[in-house]
Design a protein around this motif. Structure first.
Motif, PDB file in Angstrom:
ATOM      1  N   UNK A  13      -1.540 -12.234  -6.131  1.00  0.00           N
ATOM      2  CA  UNK A  13      -2.545 -11.188  -5.920  1.00  0.00           C
ATOM      3  C   UNK A  13      -1.863  -9.843  -6.036  1.00  0.00           C
ATOM      4  N   UNK A  14      -2.570  -8.884  -6.642  1.00  0.00           N
ATOM      5  CA  UNK A  14      -2.074  -7.508  -6.644  1.00  0.00           C
ATOM      6  C   UNK A  14      -3.307  -6.615  -6.555  1.00  0.00           C
ATOM      7  N   UNK A  15      -3.244  -5.590  -5.739  1.00  0.00           N
ATOM      8  CA  UNK A  15      -4.428  -4.740  -5.631  1.00  0.00           C
ATOM      9  C   UNK A  15      -4.381  -3.632  -6.689  1.00  0.00           C
ATOM     10  N   UNK A  16      -5.441  -2.796  -6.683  1.00  0.00           N
ATOM     11  CA  UNK A  16      -5.578  -1.777  -7.738  1.00  0.00           C
ATOM     12  C   UNK A  16      -4.420  -0.781  -7.709  1.00  0.00           C
ATOM     13  N   UNK A  44      -1.359  -1.351  -6.814  1.00  0.00           N
ATOM     14  CA  UNK A  44      -0.191  -1.998  -7.422  1.00  0.00           C
ATOM     15  C   UNK A  44      -0.266  -1.912  -8.945  1.00  0.00           C
ATOM     16  N   UNK A  45      -1.477  -2.090  -9.486  1.00  0.00           N
ATOM     17  CA  UNK A  45      -1.652  -1.978 -10.947  1.00  0.00           C
ATOM     18  C   UNK A  45      -1.352  -0.549 -11.389  1.00  0.00           C
ATOM     19  N   UNK A  46      -1.907   0.426 -10.625  1.00  0.00           N
ATOM     20  CA  UNK A  46      -1.738   1.819 -11.001  1.00  0.00           C
ATOM     21  C   UNK A  46      -0.250   2.200 -10.980  1.00  0.00           C
ATOM     22  N   UNK A  47       0.484   1.674 -10.009  1.00  0.00           N
ATOM     23  CA  UNK A  47       1.910   1.979  -9.916  1.00  0.00           C
ATOM     24  C   UNK A  47       2.723   1.129 -10.897  1.00  0.00           C
ATOM     25  N   UNK A  48       2.036   0.293 -11.684  1.00  0.00           N
ATOM     26  CA  UNK A  48       2.654  -0.580 -12.700  1.00  0.00           C
ATOM     27  C   UNK A  48       3.727  -1.477 -12.103  1.00  0.00           C
ATOM     28  N   UNK A  49       3.359  -2.150 -11.014  1.00  0.00           N
ATOM     29  CA  UNK A  49       4.327  -3.020 -10.353  1.00  0.00           C
ATOM     30  C   UNK A  49       4.330  -4.410 -10.986  1.00  0.00           C
ATOM     31  N   UNK A  50       3.256  -4.739 -11.717  1.00  0.00           N
ATOM     32  CA  UNK A  50       3.098  -6.104 -12.210  1.00  0.00           C
ATOM     33  C   UNK A  50       2.946  -6.100 -13.727  1.00  0.00           C
ATOM     34  N   UNK A  71       5.209 -11.194   0.709  1.00  0.00           N
ATOM     35  CA  UNK A  71       4.200 -10.136   0.616  1.00  0.00           C
ATOM     36  C   UNK A  71       4.916  -8.800   0.489  1.00  0.00           C
ATOM     37  N   UNK A  72       4.578  -8.048  -0.553  1.00  0.00           N
ATOM     38  CA  UNK A  72       5.191  -6.736  -0.753  1.00  0.00           C
ATOM     39  C   UNK A  72       4.154  -5.651  -0.509  1.00  0.00           C
ATOM     40  N   UNK A  73       4.557  -4.619   0.229  1.00  0.00           N
ATOM     41  CA  UNK A  73       3.708  -3.437   0.406  1.00  0.00           C
ATOM     42  C   UNK A  73       4.511  -2.256  -0.126  1.00  0.00           C
ATOM     43  N   UNK A  74       3.957  -1.564  -1.102  1.00  0.00           N
ATOM     44  CA  UNK A  74       4.712  -0.518  -1.796  1.00  0.00           C
ATOM     45  C   UNK A  74       3.980   0.817  -1.655  1.00  0.00           C
ATOM     46  N   UNK A 120     -16.456  -5.778   0.948  1.00  0.00           N
ATOM     47  CA  UNK A 120     -15.969  -7.063   1.432  1.00  0.00           C
ATOM     48  C   UNK A 120     -14.460  -6.966   1.598  1.00  0.00           C
ATOM     49  N   UNK A 121     -13.824  -7.878   2.309  1.00  0.00           N
ATOM     50  CA  UNK A 121     -12.384  -7.765   2.573  1.00  0.00           C
ATOM     51  C   UNK A 121     -11.535  -7.579   1.323  1.00  0.00           C
ATOM     52  N   UNK A 122     -11.725  -8.321   0.233  1.00  0.00           N
ATOM     53  CA  UNK A 122     -10.867  -8.092  -0.936  1.00  0.00           C
ATOM     54  C   UNK A 122     -11.031  -6.680  -1.493  1.00  0.00           C
ATOM     55  N   UNK A 123     -12.258  -6.110  -1.401  1.00  0.00           N
ATOM     56  CA  UNK A 123     -12.461  -4.734  -1.840  1.00  0.00           C
ATOM     57  C   UNK A 123     -11.621  -3.780  -1.011  1.00  0.00           C
ATOM     58  N   UNK A 124     -11.590  -4.036   0.291  1.00  0.00           N
ATOM     59  CA  UNK A 124     -10.799  -3.166   1.168  1.00  0.00           C
ATOM     60  C   UNK A 124      -9.344  -3.180   0.722  1.00  0.00           C
ATOM     61  N   UNK A 125      -8.832  -4.346   0.406  1.00  0.00           N
ATOM     62  CA  UNK A 125      -7.462  -4.483  -0.057  1.00  0.00           C
ATOM     63  C   UNK A 125      -7.267  -3.677  -1.351  1.00  0.00           C
ATOM     64  N   UNK A 126      -8.288  -3.777  -2.234  1.00  0.00           N
ATOM     65  CA  UNK A 126      -8.223  -3.042  -3.503  1.00  0.00           C
ATOM     66  C   UNK A 126      -8.019  -1.552  -3.268  1.00  0.00           C
ATOM     67  N   UNK A 127      -8.707  -1.037  -2.244  1.00  0.00           N
ATOM     68  CA  UNK A 127      -8.729   0.420  -2.093  1.00  0.00           C
ATOM     69  C   UNK A 127      -7.691   0.966  -1.139  1.00  0.00           C
ATOM     70  N   UNK A 128      -6.810   0.102  -0.641  1.00  0.00           N
ATOM     71  CA  UNK A 128      -5.709   0.616   0.181  1.00  0.00           C
ATOM     72  C   UNK A 128      -4.873   1.581  -0.653  1.00  0.00           C
ATOM     73  N   UNK A 129      -4.395   2.669  -0.024  1.00  0.00           N
ATOM     74  CA  UNK A 129      -3.579   3.629  -0.790  1.00  0.00           C
ATOM     75  C   UNK A 129      -2.166   3.121  -1.043  1.00  0.00           C
TER      76      UNK A 129
END
Ligand code: ADP
Length: 343
Positions: A36-39, A41-47, A99-102, A13-22
């Motif tokens: 909102x923060x995707x997976x 962002x969590x892995x990069x410890x942005x939040x 909106x931040x894209x990192x 589903x769309x939110x899943x797609x967002x989750x899996x963006x590199x």
């Protein structure tokens, strides 16, 4: 939108797609709370605690609000043990949301470093034969009255020139291979590849009194670019012949191994120590630098093999013990037999 068109329940589903963006994606509201923060962002410890953790990103958010337009920064985010290079893009949204894209630049930086090292290595490797040629040219002039000495120096100049040519050829083919063009679909019989490679090393083998013994069934085939695959096999044969003791035999076999074709090149030379076995596939790595200097190798032969087979969806490995010879194995996806056309 793909997931609507196919409509299969297993489609993300769309939110899943967002989750899996590199890339890390974070939505910050006007109170600086992370909505909102995707997976990633969590892995990069942005939040942390629903706030942006790195001060650099908080500054970026403020700049976006101030300017009211897209802002891009490249920064090193302090991380647990080492800093994390990122490119962060901030875009203003309605209601002072941002909106931040990192993007994690670690891999890109690593590739840039490899490239810089490569250029430095090439320059260093070029210096040796060029320096030798300068000295030899002087020696020829000084020996002008002595035809035997002139002959000797000219022969050495020719050897250095061959070495220079090989280095330049190898650098060119390596940089071509790195573009990673898909290998195409030409069906290539394996025995023909091995024959063609064998012919290219026949003279060297004869000169060293080394026999090349091949055992390759006619039925095996792979797909790809013929010239590159021939070079890959030739480089393995070159080394095998080069490191074989006079009077010995280099054995080449090919067989089917599941979905792959496995080609092995085995010699009875000095072998390669375990600590060197992975590294010999790196550019300019030599297990025995002193020997390599006299042998005229470019140090790029196995790096070329690795690039060729990787580009063809395969792999290369070595099995060796000091004093017991080396066996190099190439695995490539097998080409299926051509479909039978019944009359
Ligand atoms: P080079 O031009 O130096 O041969 P390669 O990339 O072909 O460069 O090989 C890298 C190193 O791996 C060689 O310098 C040598 O130390 C080692 N090597 C490669 N093939 C063999 C072999 N068949 N037997 C022993 N050592 C080998």
């Amino acid at each position: 939108v793909i997931w609507r068109r196919t409509g299969r329940p297993e489609e993300p589903s769309p939110p899943d797609l967002l989750q899996h963006l590199p890339v890390g994606v974070v939505l910050v509201d006007r109170e600086d709370v992370v909505r909102t923060a995707n997976a990633t962002a969590e892995r990069l410890r942005l939040v942390r605690d629903r706030q942006l953790a790195p001060i650099e990103l908080r500054r970026l958010v403020r700049a976006v609000r101030r300017v009211g337009d897209l802002q891009v920064v490249e920064v090193e985010l302090p991380n647990a043990d080492e800093s994390l290079p990122v490119r962060a893009t901030g875009r203003p949204l309605p209601d002072r949301d941002v909106l931040l894209v990192v993007e994690d630049l670690t891999e890109l930086r690593r590739v840039e470093q490899v490239r810089r090292d490569f250029v430095a290595n090439v320059s260093h490797e070029l210096k040796t034969p060029v320096g030798a040629l300068i000295l030899l040219a002087e020696a020829v002039r000084e020996a002008a009255g002595d035809p035997k000495a002139v002959d000797h120096f000219v022969e050495r100049m020719q050897a250095e020139t061959r070495r220079l040519t090989k280095l330049v050829d190898d650098v060119i083919s390596l940089s071509r291979l790195q573009t990673g063009v898909p290998p195409g679909v030409a069906r290539l019989p394996v025995y023909a590849l091995i024959d063609a490679a064998g012919q290219q090393v026949a003279l060297a083998a004869e000169a060293r009194d080394v026999r090349i013994d091949t055992n390759v069934p006619d039925s095996l085939a792979v797909t790809g670019r013929e010239a590159e695959l021939v070079v890959a096999v030739k480089n393995l044969l070159d080394n095998a012949v080069h490191y074989s003791p006079p009077g010995s035999t280099v054995r080449v076999t090919a067989e089917r191994d599941g979905d792959n074709v496995r080609v092995t090149v085995a010699d009875t030379g000095p072998g390669i120590a375990p600590i060197d076995q992975q590294r010999v596939f790196e550019r300019f790595y030599r297990a025995d630098p002193a020997r390599a200097r006299t042998s005229g190798g470019s140090g790029l032969g196995l790096a070329i093999v690795k690039h060729v087979v990787t580009n063809h969806g395969g792999s290369v490995s070595v099995d060796s013990a000091l004093g017991e010879g080396s066996t190099f194995t190439i695995r490539l996806p097998a080409a299926e037999a051509p479909a039978r056309v019944d009359a």
